[in-house]
Enzyme design. Structure first.
Site, short mmCIF file in Angstrom:
data_model
loop_
_atom_site.label_atom_id
_atom_site.label_comp_id
_atom_site.label_asym_id
_atom_site.label_seq_id
_atom_site.Cartn_x
_atom_site.Cartn_y
_atom_site.Cartn_z
N CYS A 1 24.32 14.60 -76.81
CA CYS A 1 22.95 14.14 -77.11
C CYS A 1 21.90 15.22 -76.92
O CYS A 1 20.99 15.35 -77.75
CB CYS A 1 22.62 12.90 -76.29
SG CYS A 1 22.56 13.16 -74.50
N HIS B 1 20.28 9.88 -71.68
CA HIS B 1 20.37 10.09 -73.12
C HIS B 1 19.12 10.83 -73.55
O HIS B 1 18.00 10.51 -73.11
CB HIS B 1 20.49 8.76 -73.86
CG HIS B 1 20.61 8.93 -75.35
ND1 HIS B 1 21.49 9.80 -75.93
CD2 HIS B 1 19.92 8.35 -76.38
CE1 HIS B 1 21.36 9.76 -77.25
NE2 HIS B 1 20.41 8.89 -77.54
N ASP C 1 16.05 9.72 -83.14
CA ASP C 1 17.28 10.06 -82.41
C ASP C 1 18.34 10.53 -83.40
O ASP C 1 18.72 9.79 -84.31
CB ASP C 1 17.78 8.84 -81.64
CG ASP C 1 18.84 9.19 -80.61
OD1 ASP C 1 19.37 10.32 -80.64
OD2 ASP C 1 19.15 8.32 -79.77
#
Length: 713
Positions: A286, A345, A368
């Site tokens: 991530c 995250h 994202d």
């Protein structure tokens, strides 16, 4: 009668890099160096080109026409071309994004100055001027070949551009800053620095590579003008799942075909590898996806930042719930369902207006690029206004429901008295998800907390109202199984148990030095006014960033029969050999305690302990000058009890044009030191932040940064 003057047959274009770069705030782009046949400019601001001919121009009126096209990357659907004249007429496939509104002769009679500009509705793209036509009269014209590139990007400096950011120091940070910090350690227990990251948005070929990636998206070329659509497309093409994008995600622990995600310290090497090989780079997780998206957004002129959410929920059912299951002993059921809570995250925020939603949704948008769930047929997330997330408006595009759950999902805990045959709902926990949302502060490498932009204070009336709004909208969307209403603190049952980690001089309550043994004590107290019984399962587990438990390091199962207000402890011992095999993973040691009592109450504790890696020492000379060769030394001492093999050092920094920025060294025995000397030359003056890293077969993710000044002379 004198012979007529010969007409020009050749033309060269001076892109006026210095002047245009200054006016457009694009001097830092590598394309804007004097020797380049390319120019980076922003929408909505004029720029000038000098057309130098090989013969004198007619003393009368000279009319110029430019033949232009866009870069179509071999795709016919993207191909556009135009003929642009100084007067309003133009021909081509569609209306040309540029206007040519000034032409004047220079005193040497062989040069014309042309001023161009692109509107705020122009697609960001690479354009080419391929031909210059000079009209001496309506019936007398000559065409000359040309080959220059104009790279058009968004303009956060102009109020009429949808990405305009009005505060100068914020614009400097989120558009112009090319070194940053990503936060991968829970601020609740960790007081050390974040992970340095070199975004490198001004270096070649980052901007070219971002436009290449956009060409592989589902967008029509005209849609490249819209930062909302471009942000959504970038969230899809930064990962490789759907469209052969930039980076392959890998959480398996096996990175033999590429690099461990912990090895990367910046985006530039990733973009260079993709641009060279034209295939996805291996591997990322991530924070790597987020770092690359920050680079892409800033390269295009969109204010962009990386944001970390600790205890981040992954709600696969879009019902605002995360389910956890336990045996009657307190031991968790492993892999019971697909929902999970990640240690952390990292995603992004991108700044823009949302004209289709209304002014109240302008500003930061969550985006994202980590592939988690399918949205609109692709692995993409956002952009979603932060206001919609904070207010529980989970029907606002794009993907508000998923992002709201990441920061606000309710954790439901169930106990089985018969090994999974039946389940008793034991506990609702509305507060454990979404902690310490973090980004790099403006103008420093400190952490800035963003939690209040995503959620109201836990337990407040505003937070309860927000969650109720989200529940109702989720119900209207067809979700039948939803979390219970929030209960105010006054209406909640007082806790009868307390779980905590005991501090102490020998306890590893906040950090464990990689390669060393450690111990942690968990305390359990009966807070009630009567005797109580139950069972508490205490364990230390090695958990990766995606919330997957890789290994159980230590276990204590404590039978409880405690009088009122009495506390007992369980000690967990952690041996180094149990976790050092995971030195190439981004992992934490998590102390878990799950208590179930005879009345089917459940209470849990998750305490994250970071792993401290060896320090690097960077030696910077007292004086570094632009264009001059300097030596930078990076050193490491191996304090571990085993040798480090296949070892190498690397560095990254703005303005470094040498590609020899990685050096292998011999195996480093226990107690030995190793060093790498880099001969470097900076092509940029001013403040510089350099990132150094070390990796080996046994451990990666060892990094350090140093800031210094490069003098002009």
């Amino acid at each position: 009668m004198s012979a007529p003057k010969p007409m020009p047959t050749e033309v060269s274009l001076d892109l006026c890099h210095r002047d245009n770069g200054f006016l457009h705030h694009t001097r830092q782009y590598q394309q804007n160096e004097e020797a380049q046949a390319a120019l980076v400019v922003r929408r909505g601001a004029p720029f000038r080109l000098m057309l130098k001919f090989n013969a004198e121009l007619n003393s009368g009126i000279n009319i110029i026409a430019l033949t232009m096209s866009n870069e179509n990357y071999g795709q016919e659907k993207l191909r556009r071309s135009w003929t642009l004249q100084e007067i309003s007429s133009q021909t081509g496939d569609d209306k040309c994004p540029f206007k040519m509104n000034l032409v004047k002769s220079k005193s040497d009679s062989t040069t014309l100055c042309v001023q161009l500009s692109a509107g705020f509705d122009a697609p960001v793209s690479k354009y080419r001027i391929t031909k210059v036509t000079l009209f001496h009269s309506p019936s007398l014209a000559v065409s000359m070949e040309a080959n220059v590139e104009i790279l058009l990007i968004y303009n956060p400096f102009h109020i009429d551009d949808p990405v305009f950011m009005g505060v100068d120091k914020e614009r400097q940070e989120f558009v112009m800053e090319d070194s940053g910090m990503l936060f991968l350690r829970n601020p609740g227990t960790w007081r050390g620095p974040g992970k340095p990251w070199f975004f490198g948005q001004f270096e070649s070929p980052v901007l070219d590579c971002v436009l290449l990636l956009l060409s592989g998206s589902q967008l029509a070329w005209e849609e490249w003008a819209d930062p909302v659509k471009v942000a959504r497309a970038l969230s899809a093409v930064i990962n490789s799942i759907d469209e052969g994008g930039l980076l392959v995600g890998n959480w398996s622990g096996n990175y033999e075909d590429g690099r461990s995600p912990t090895e990367w310290t910046g985006s530039l090497k990733i973009f260079r590898e993709f641009h060279t090989n034209k295939r996805p780079v291996m591997f990322g997780q991530c924070w790597v996806f987020s770092g690359c998206l920050t680079s892409a957004g800033r390269a295009l002129g969109i204010p962009t930042r990386s944001v970390t959410n600790f205890s981040s929920a992954h709600d696969t059912h879009a019902n605002l719930l995360i389910d956890k299951f336990y045996h009657s002993t307190g031991e968790p059921f492993r892999d019971k369902n697909s929902d999970s809570i990640w240690n952390f995250h990292v995603w992004n925020e991108m700044w823009m207006t949302r004209p289709n939603l209304g002014k109240r949704y302008n500003g930061w948008q969550a985006v994202d690029a980590t592939p988690q769930e399918v949205s609109g047929g692709f692995f993409q997330t956002g952009p979603c206004p932060l206001l919609a997330i904070r207010e529980g408006e989970v029907n606002v595009p794009h993907d508000a429901n998923f992002i709201f759950s990441e920061v606000n999902a309710c954790v439901k805990r169930y106990v089985s008295p018969d090994n999974g045959e039946t389940w008793i709902e034991a506990h609702s926990d509305p507060e454990s998800v979404g902690k310490f949302l973090s980004t790099k502060a403006v103008g420093s490498f400190e952490r800035q907390d963003l939690t209040n932009l995503y959620k109201y204070e836990e337990g407040s009336s505003e937070e309860q109202a927000t969650f109720e709004r989200a529940r109702e909208l989720a119900r209207q969307a067809g979700n039948e199984r939803l979390p219970p209403p929030r209960v105010s603190p006054d209406g909640q049952e007082a806790p009868v148990w307390r779980l905590r980690i005991l501090p102490g001089p020998d306890a590893a309550s906040s950090g464990i030095v990689f390669g060393q043994d450690a111990s942690v004590e968990v305390a359990v107290k009966n807070l009630s006014d009567r005797d109580r019984a139950g069972s508490c399962y205490c364990s230390a587990v090695l958990r990766n960033s995606a919330g997957k438990d890789l290994k159980e390091l230590s276990v204590e199962n404590v039978k409880l029969d405690l009088p009122a207000n009495v506390e007992t402890t369980a000690k967990l011992s952690i041996n180094a050999w149990q976790y050092t095999e995971f030195g190439n993973e981004e992992v934490d040691i998590v102390i878990q305690a799950s208590l179930t009592d005879t009345e089917n109450r459940v209470q849990t504790l998750d305490h994250v302990i970071g792993i401290l890696y060896p320090d690097l020492l960077i030696r910077i000379p007292e004086s570094i000058k632009k264009y001059r060769t300097s030596e930078i030394v990076v050193e490491l001492k191996n304090d571990l009890e085993f040798a480090l093999t296949d070892a190498k050092f690397s560095i990254e920094a703005p303005g470094l044009r040498s590609y020899d920025l990685e050096q292998k060294v011999d195996d480093i025995e226990p107690g030995a030191e190793a060093a790498a000397t880099f001969k470097v030359r900076f092509y940029r003056a001013g403040p510089i932040t350099l990132v150094a890293s070390f990796s080996s077969k046994q451990v990666t993710g060892v990094f350090q940064q140093a800031s210094f000044y490069v003098d002009y002379y």
